[in-house]
Design a protein around this motif. Structure first.
Motif, PDB file in Angstrom:
ATOM      1  N   GLY A 272       3.747   4.869  12.783  1.00 18.76           N
ATOM      2  CA  GLY A 272       2.433   4.462  12.491  1.00 18.76           C
ATOM      3  C   GLY A 272       1.843   4.570  10.776  1.00 18.76           C
ATOM      4  O   GLY A 272       2.415   4.909  10.176  1.00 18.76           O
ATOM      5  N   PRO A 273       0.556   3.797  10.832  1.00 20.09           N
ATOM      6  CA  PRO A 273      -0.176   4.304   9.647  1.00 20.09           C
ATOM      7  C   PRO A 273      -0.106   5.451   8.815  1.00 20.09           C
ATOM      8  O   PRO A 273      -0.944   6.265   9.548  1.00 20.09           O
ATOM      9  CB  PRO A 273      -0.885   3.459   9.705  1.00 20.09           C
ATOM     10  CG  PRO A 273      -1.649   3.397  11.068  1.00 20.09           C
ATOM     11  CD  PRO A 273      -0.388   3.859  11.950  1.00 20.09           C
ATOM     12  N   ALA A 274       0.615   5.104   7.442  1.00 21.23           N
ATOM     13  CA  ALA A 274       0.462   6.258   7.262  1.00 21.23           C
ATOM     14  C   ALA A 274      -0.358   6.077   5.500  1.00 21.23           C
ATOM     15  O   ALA A 274      -0.825   7.324   4.891  1.00 21.23           O
ATOM     16  CB  ALA A 274       1.567   6.173   5.727  1.00 21.23           C
ATOM     17  N   HIS A 275      -1.542   5.039   5.688  1.00 24.06           N
ATOM     18  CA  HIS A 275      -2.457   5.260   4.556  1.00 24.06           C
ATOM     19  C   HIS A 275      -3.294   3.348   4.900  1.00 24.06           C
ATOM     20  O   HIS A 275      -2.871   2.682   5.450  1.00 24.06           O
ATOM     21  CB  HIS A 275      -1.634   4.479   3.003  1.00 24.06           C
ATOM     22  CG  HIS A 275      -0.887   2.960   2.998  1.00 24.06           C
ATOM     23  ND1 HIS A 275       0.644   2.954   3.032  1.00 24.06           N
ATOM     24  CD2 HIS A 275      -1.061   1.657   2.802  1.00 24.06           C
ATOM     25  CE1 HIS A 275       0.822   2.038   3.538  1.00 24.06           C
ATOM     26  NE2 HIS A 275       0.054   1.025   2.774  1.00 24.06           N
ATOM     27  N   ALA A 276      -4.056   3.611   4.542  1.00 23.43           N
ATOM     28  CA  ALA A 276      -5.189   2.361   4.725  1.00 23.43           C
ATOM     29  C   ALA A 276      -4.818   1.416   3.957  1.00 23.43           C
ATOM     30  O   ALA A 276      -4.241   0.912   3.152  1.00 23.43           O
ATOM     31  CB  ALA A 276      -6.386   2.704   4.392  1.00 23.43           C
ATOM     32  N   THR A 277      -5.390  -0.072   4.948  1.00 26.44           N
ATOM     33  CA  THR A 277      -4.748  -1.306   4.533  1.00 26.44           C
ATOM     34  C   THR A 277      -6.345  -2.180   4.529  1.00 26.44           C
ATOM     35  O   THR A 277      -7.379  -2.029   5.220  1.00 26.44           O
ATOM     36  CB  THR A 277      -3.366  -2.182   5.569  1.00 26.44           C
ATOM     37  OG1 THR A 277      -3.549  -3.402   5.274  1.00 26.44           O
ATOM     38  CG2 THR A 277      -4.164  -2.008   6.936  1.00 26.44           C
ATOM     39  N   LYS A 278      -5.864  -3.655   3.611  1.00 23.95           N
ATOM     40  CA  LYS A 278      -7.012  -4.070   3.742  1.00 23.95           C
ATOM     41  C   LYS A 278      -7.384  -5.052   4.885  1.00 23.95           C
ATOM     42  O   LYS A 278      -6.226  -6.170   5.157  1.00 23.95           O
ATOM     43  CB  LYS A 278      -7.384  -5.313   2.138  1.00 23.95           C
ATOM     44  CG  LYS A 278      -7.429  -3.928   1.264  1.00 23.95           C
ATOM     45  CD  LYS A 278      -8.462  -2.549   0.847  1.00 23.95           C
ATOM     46  CE  LYS A 278      -8.781  -2.370  -0.129  1.00 23.95           C
ATOM     47  NZ  LYS A 278      -9.424  -1.176  -0.523  1.00 23.95           N
ATOM     48  N   LEU A 279      -7.570  -5.100   5.752  1.00 26.22           N
ATOM     49  CA  LEU A 279      -7.868  -5.872   6.916  1.00 26.22           C
ATOM     50  C   LEU A 279      -9.678  -6.739   7.061  1.00 26.22           C
ATOM     51  O   LEU A 279     -10.656  -6.235   6.960  1.00 26.22           O
ATOM     52  CB  LEU A 279      -7.632  -5.700   8.050  1.00 26.22           C
ATOM     53  CG  LEU A 279      -6.764  -4.745   8.984  1.00 26.22           C
ATOM     54  CD1 LEU A 279      -6.489  -3.818   9.491  1.00 26.22           C
ATOM     55  CD2 LEU A 279      -5.197  -6.074   8.381  1.00 26.22           C
ATOM     56  N   MET A 280      -9.543  -7.940   7.505  1.00 29.73           N
ATOM     57  CA  MET A 280     -11.490  -8.793   7.520  1.00 29.73           C
ATOM     58  C   MET A 280     -11.323  -8.435   9.232  1.00 29.73           C
ATOM     59  O   MET A 280     -10.322  -8.243  10.056  1.00 29.73           O
ATOM     60  CB  MET A 280     -10.378  -9.577   6.819  1.00 29.73           C
ATOM     61  CG  MET A 280     -10.189 -11.433   7.306  1.00 29.73           C
ATOM     62  SD  MET A 280     -10.233 -12.514   6.065  1.00 29.73           S
ATOM     63  CE  MET A 280      -9.518 -13.620   7.896  1.00 29.73           C
TER      64      MET A 280
END
Length: 383
Positions: free
Chosen positions: A195-203
């Motif tokens: 699962g995600p451990a940090h935020a990611t840049k998504l559009m």
């Protein structure tokens, strides 16, 4: 006189040759005699004779010996070959066991069709497999399908299978040959399974600067149980960099697309047409073309009133709620009491049914704080 001497020498030579031949024959007879005597003696001692000694044809290699059981074999038993025909059934059973409850909660009803399984890769010896599985959505439900990746290894007598997000999957990832899953892809799948451990840049999944209409379907306590978008030029684009995987594939190239991003979060794109030809597991970049909005439903679900893209988030073993996620320059919010969902950017709030502009991978501006000036201290009046 000379002629008589030549004849005498010739006769002597012939006699010598005859003597040598006779002597050789005598030796051969003696040798054969001793060999036959030894055979007869062994037969008398053992009470039987081998087929070769008895003048019969010897048995074929591996076949039974006449007159008795097979001799003890010293060869190693042959390893059972992988039974590929049983793999799909085993994956279906495991999918319903591990994901059936989540599917029922997401769909609002019990799934009515068996999982759709696709083994997309095998090693050359067919002992390792990698693929996808999806539980179809019932026909009247507006939901994103419950999907998973799987790894399988033939242990010699049965398949060991693990679904993404489970300890079994992670254990198989540590052993899977890199000729089936390259090392860089293994790292991506390991992050996704956790699962995600940090935020990611998504559009948002369309061209930056354009505005599309957002629709949502309430499921349980989630006002954003299913989110869909339509509008613009109809071209659906990747929300961020990652690896692409297909589910519920059709002969015409349809299916559900999932992109696993660098932090382990995955975005899902459903009901598309004219899908990209990028191969399974390949890397795509943010803004790459994925397909066009459509109404196809190879993973099941309710019919759409118009061409659209159903958009979802996933981590490891389950859906990821939209609440608190930033996409396209908007913060998505959900509230259970009252049941409502919206997207906010600064002081602007957009509800389902309205247009949403795509600001790319930028963060939304902070909500301005409002500072109230203290009330002036009243001046005491005359007493």
């Amino acid at each position: 006189m000379r002629r008589h001497r030549r004849h005498t020498r010739a006769a002597t030579v012939n006699v010598n040759v005859v003597d040598r031949v006779a002597m050789t024959g005598t030796v051969m007879v003696v040798v054969v005699g001793f060999a036959l005597a030894a055979i007869v003696e062994r037969a008398l001692l053992t009470g039987s004779a081998t087929s070769a000694e008895a003048g019969t044809r010897p048995p074929r290699a591996g076949g039974p010996s006449p007159g008795g059981p097979d001799p003890v074999r010293t060869s190693t038993p042959r390893r059972a070959q992988p039974v590929v025909a049983t793999l799909n059934g085993q994956v279906r059973s495991l999918t319903l066991t591990e994901r059936g409850t989540a599917a029922r909660q997401a769909y609002g009803v019990k799934p009515s069709a068996p999982p759709l399984v696709g083994a997309t890769r095998f090693t050359s010896d067919r002992t390792w497999a990698f693929g996808t599985t999806a539980i179809p959505v019932p026909a009247k439900q507006s939901a994103m399908p419950q999907v998973a990746l799987f790894l399988a290894h033939w242990s010699g007598s049965r398949w060991q299978v693990g679904l993404s997000g489970t300890d079994e999957f992670r254990a198989l990832l540590r052993r899977v040959p890199t000729r089936l899953v390259p090392a860089a892809e293994i790292r991506t799948l390991a992050r996704f399974s956790v699962g995600p451990a940090h935020a990611t840049k998504l559009m948002l999944p369309w061209r930056e600067g354009d505005s599309w209409t957002m629709t949502a379907a309430t499921q349980g306590a989630r006002p954003f149980g299913a989110v869909a978008f339509h509008g613009g030029d109809g071209r659906v684009l990747a929300a961020g960099d990652g690896r692409l995987y297909r589910f519920c594939t059709t002969a015409s190239g349809g299916g559900l697309l999932m992109i696993i991003h660098d932090n382990g979060l995955a975005t899902e794109y459903y009901q598309l047409t004219k899908l990209t030809g990028v191969r399974d597991g390949a890397i795509v970049k943010r803004g790459d073309f994925l397909g066009r909005v459509g109404v196809d439903r190879p993973c099941g679900g309710a019919a759409a009133a118009r061409p659209q893209v159903r958009f979802g988030l996933r981590q490891g073993a389950g859906d990821l709620p939209f609440n608190g996620v930033t996409i396209g320059g908007w913060n998505f919010r959900e509230r259970a009491h009252p049941l409502i969902g919206w997207a906010e950017r600064g002081i602007l709030q957009v509800m389902p049914g309205l247009g949403l502009a795509n600001f790319g991978a930028a963060d939304p501006p902070p909500v301005p704080s409002v500072t109230l000036s203290p009330s002036p201290t009243p001046t005491p009046g005359p007493t």
